[in-house]
Design a protein around this motif. Structure first.
Motif, short mmCIF file in Angstrom:
data_model
loop_
_atom_site.label_atom_id
_atom_site.label_comp_id
_atom_site.label_asym_id
_atom_site.label_seq_id
_atom_site.Cartn_x
_atom_site.Cartn_y
_atom_site.Cartn_z
N ARG A 120 -33.62 3.32 -24.03
CA ARG A 120 -32.75 3.44 -25.19
C ARG A 120 -31.41 2.75 -25.00
N ILE A 121 -30.99 2.56 -23.76
CA ILE A 121 -29.67 1.96 -23.53
C ILE A 121 -29.79 0.58 -22.88
N GLU B 20 -24.78 5.74 -16.58
CA GLU B 20 -24.44 7.09 -16.13
C GLU B 20 -24.10 7.98 -17.32
N ALA B 21 -23.39 7.41 -18.29
CA ALA B 21 -23.06 8.17 -19.49
C ALA B 21 -24.34 8.64 -20.18
N ALA B 22 -25.33 7.76 -20.20
CA ALA B 22 -26.59 8.12 -20.83
C ALA B 22 -27.27 9.27 -20.08
N TRP B 23 -27.22 9.23 -18.74
CA TRP B 23 -27.82 10.33 -17.97
C TRP B 23 -27.12 11.64 -18.30
N LEU B 24 -25.78 11.59 -18.34
CA LEU B 24 -25.04 12.81 -18.62
C LEU B 24 -25.30 13.28 -20.05
N ASP B 25 -25.61 12.33 -20.93
CA ASP B 25 -25.93 12.70 -22.31
C ASP B 25 -27.34 13.27 -22.43
N GLY B 26 -28.01 13.42 -21.31
CA GLY B 26 -29.30 14.09 -21.34
C GLY B 26 -30.51 13.19 -21.18
N CYS B 27 -30.31 11.91 -20.88
CA CYS B 27 -31.44 11.00 -20.72
C CYS B 27 -32.04 11.11 -19.32
N SER B 28 -33.34 11.03 -19.25
CA SER B 28 -33.98 10.80 -17.96
C SER B 28 -33.78 9.32 -17.63
N GLN C 270 -35.68 7.25 -20.08
CA GLN C 270 -35.07 7.23 -21.41
C GLN C 270 -33.85 6.32 -21.46
N GLU D 261 -21.40 2.61 -15.54
CA GLU D 261 -20.98 3.83 -16.23
C GLU D 261 -21.73 4.03 -17.54
N ILE D 262 -22.17 2.93 -18.15
CA ILE D 262 -22.88 3.09 -19.43
C ILE D 262 -24.19 3.82 -19.19
#
Ligand code: ADP
Ligand code: MG
Lengths: 372, 276
Positions: B186-187, B171-179, B182, B168-169
């Motif tokens: 970054r995560i 996935e959260a980054a993807w939803l926050d706009g990361c490719s 990215q 989920e961490i």
């Protein structure tokens, strides 16, 4: 702001012939708070993840506003999600967690700080902005997850059981906070829970799912007052509706020696000869004289404001011939709501009469509600 | 009182044990500063009469082996082997941690099995293979061998780090706009960093210390690493022990330095799952 449309959307997981979400048709209005509710494993999370782009859509389509998003990657959908385990970034401070999306979108630093501050203020997170998530309580983490969502001002909020890791009291508090925050922000929200009380208290409308199939989508009052089938009738409401199988004869349906009349429309809609009579605990009139279904109070549950009586009836409550094997399952117990602090005693004999407007009738074979 | 005594006892026992382990290193250190004739002197002396730091200068230019090339060899092979191992292990670790595919477990076990094969066992086979490929007796051959033998450890340790980061961490980054790139950078990378550091340092040390395969696969002296060069000082009739000791010191310095550097990481790296 936008509407959300599921258009016959299905999801098959590998190695499973039955879809986890089956031909879902659902329209969420702009700014609406829609709750998806159902027992564990019914496909709620899958539905939400399909909308967010974390799960593929095998059939059908999903639209946000006029925009088809079925095959769009998550980052391009403009959806903010709150996960059950919050999924905060462990190596970032609260402020960086909340501002991560804005940073990715290259918003200037000053403006970003302002937006973070604003969200933190709304959620009482200002004193914790420089902390790492590991140093926060469960409730605070939950609020950071909310902050990460609202700071974005997205088109849609998705929330997957965001309260299930909180203790009971905090859950009730946060429930109202989330609901009022959503109304203030006016962002279209899809909220997943397995808790029907949460669903009924928070949602503008509630969609009930079972085995990946949408059963009914209606306002809380609509669901409670006119459940479309046996599953919804049994799932919504606490304590659950009393569901009593009954045989239909020339006069009506028979339960415990009482006859429930059927309208001509109901008769013609009936496929077999049996119905299920549903009466909610508050739908009974308690009489002390002999007129009604004879019953004995077995357990008294005093809640102060209400009292729930668990009454045993004679075995003939259900008029349907049951197989001996089913004998144990045939309902002998009826739940009745009485005013709080009533003087009912364990072992007391009572007579139960269903109130005329409080009777729900379902086709025993299909499980569907008969027309009123 | 009793507790005081116990603590003293522990200190003494600890010191003795440490001395037993450190003694060979002390001999090596002292020996490196002895002139040649004093090393073979009977009875041996613990400390040299004449300190001879010149060993560290003269060892670079001896008839036995071209030591500057040997050092370069070790450095190139270690860096190359580590880089290659990391390059292959990182995606493998990420992929096996994030995706359930049908042959996932067999794949991971196969990787583990390679750990059981010693370079010595495979050396003759590898020798023929490299002859076929025309890269026999080159640094490239040893870079490949070292990378291959350290791959499994690197994959496993990084796999457990990636696996300990909840889906989920990301996935959260993807939803926050990361490719995907990215979110990895970054995560994921900051979260599995201790695992990567552990894998890199272990691999580097293993490459640095590798001996058996190099001995067989690198006949030319200028290509040989320090570990093999060391044996050149031990001749049939006479041995230049002072150089053996001096070269050994050069050889273990980076290893000691790296271990000191990551001592703290090491514990969390080996008990993996440091990320919650
Ligand atoms: N990644 C997956 N692979 C295979 N089956 C899955 C996967 N995720 C969920 N399922 C199955 O799909 C069904 C719906 O799951 P889910 O949407 O998580 O239910 P809910 O959130 O309502 O509890 C369940 O039967 C579950 O076992
Ligand atoms: Mg779920």
């Amino acid at each position: 702001m936008a509407t959300v449309t599921f258009d016959g959307a299905s999801r098959y997981y590998a190695g499973n012939d039955k879809p986890a979400v089956d031909q879902l048709d659902l329209e969420v209005e702009d700014g609406e708070f829609l709750v998806l509710v159902g027992p564990s494993g019914c496909g709620k999370s899958t539905t939400l993840r399909m909308l967010a782009g974390l799960e593929g859509v095998d059939e059908g389509a999903i639209r946000i506003g006029e925009r088809e998003v079925t095959n769009l990657p998550p980052k391009d959908r403009d959806i903010a999600m709150v996960f059950q385990n919050y999924a905060l970034y462990p190596h970032m401070t609260v402020a960086d967690n909340i501002g991560f999306h804005l940073k990715i979108k290259k918003m200037p630093k000053a403006e970003r700080a302002e937006r973070i501050q604003e969200a933190a203020k709304l959620l009482d997170l200002e004193p914790y902005l420089e902390r790492k998530p590991a140093k926060l309580s469960g409730g605070q983490r939950q609020r950071v997850a909310m902050g990460r969502a609202i700071v974005r001002r997205p088109q849609v909020f998705c929330m997957d059981e965001p309260l299930s890791n909180l203790d009971a009291k905090l859950r009730v508090q946060t429930r109202t906070q989330i609901a009022s925050l959503q109304r203030r922000l006016g962002v279209t929200t899809i909220y997943v829970t397995h808790d029907q009380v949460e669903a009924m208290t928070m949602g503008d409308r509630v969609a009930v799912l079972k085995d990946g199939v949408l059963q009914q989508c209606d306002t809380p009052i609509g669901l409670f007052g006119k459940p479309k089938n046996l599953f919804v009738a049994g799932f919504i409401g606490s304590p659950a509706m009393n569901l009593i199988p009954a045989k239909v004869n020339g006069e009506g349906a028979l339960i415990g020696g009482q006859t429930i009349p059927l309208t001509p429309a109901q008769r013609s809609a009936l496929t077999g000869t049996n119905v299920v009579v549903g009466v909610r605990p508050e739908g009974w009139t308690l009489k002390s004289d002999g007129e009604g279904i004879p019953a004995m109070v077995e357990v008294v549950e005093e809640l102060g404001s209400d009292q729930f009586l668990y009454c045993s009836t004679s075995a003939e409550l259900a008029s349907v011939d049951t197989e001996p094997a089913d004998e144990a399952e045939a309902p002998h117990t009826v739940t009745v709501r009485a005013p709080g602090m009533s003087a009912f005693q364990r072992g007391e004999k009572v007579a139960l009469v269903p109130q005329p407007g409080a009777v729900h009738l379902f086709d025993a074979e299909s499980g569907d509600r008969l027309p009123d | 009182m009793a507790r005081e005594k116990k603590r003293w006892g522990l200190t003494i026992v600890g010191t003795v044990v440490a001395l037993v382990f450190l003694f060979p290193y002390l001999i090596m250190l002292v020996g490196a500063f002895k002139p040649r004739r004093e090393i073979l002197q009977v009875p041996p002396a613990y400390l040299p009469d004449n300190w001879e730091p010149g060993n560290f200068l003269t060892m670079w230019d001896t008839p036995e082996t071209p030591l500057p090339f040997n050092l370069l060899s070790t450095v190139v092979i270690s860096l190359g082997g580590t880089a290659l191992a990391l390059l292959a292990a990182l995606p493998a670790a990420y992929y096996t941690a994030r995706h359930r595919f049908r042959l996932r477990l067999p794949f991971l076990l196969l990787v583990l099995v390679t750990q059981m094969l010693q370079p010595t066992v495979l050396a003759s086979g590898l020798f023929r293979e490299f002859v076929e490929l025309g890269i026999n007796d080159t640094w490239l051959a040893m870079i490949l061998v070292n990378a291959a033998f350290n791959l499994s450890f690197a994959v496993w340790i990084m796999h457990s780090f990636f696996a300990s980061v909840p889906n989920e961490i990301e996935e959260a980054a993807w939803l926050d706009g990361c490719s995907k790139g990215q979110s990895l950078r970054r995560i994921m990378l900051p979260l599995v960093w201790p695992g990567i550091v552990t894998a890199v340092i272990f691999t580097f040390i293993a490459c640095w210390n590798e001996f058996a395969a190099s001995l067989i696969l690198l006949p030319t002296d200028v290509n040989q690493p320090l570990t093999v060069a060391l044996t050149r000082f031990i001749g049939q009739y006479e041995s230049a022990w002072q150089y053996v000791f001096a070269v050994s010191i050069i050889g273990i310095l980076p290893v000691v330095a790296l271990f000191a550097l990551i001592e703290k990481h090491l514990v969390s790296g080996l008990t993996a799952g440091g990320v919650k």
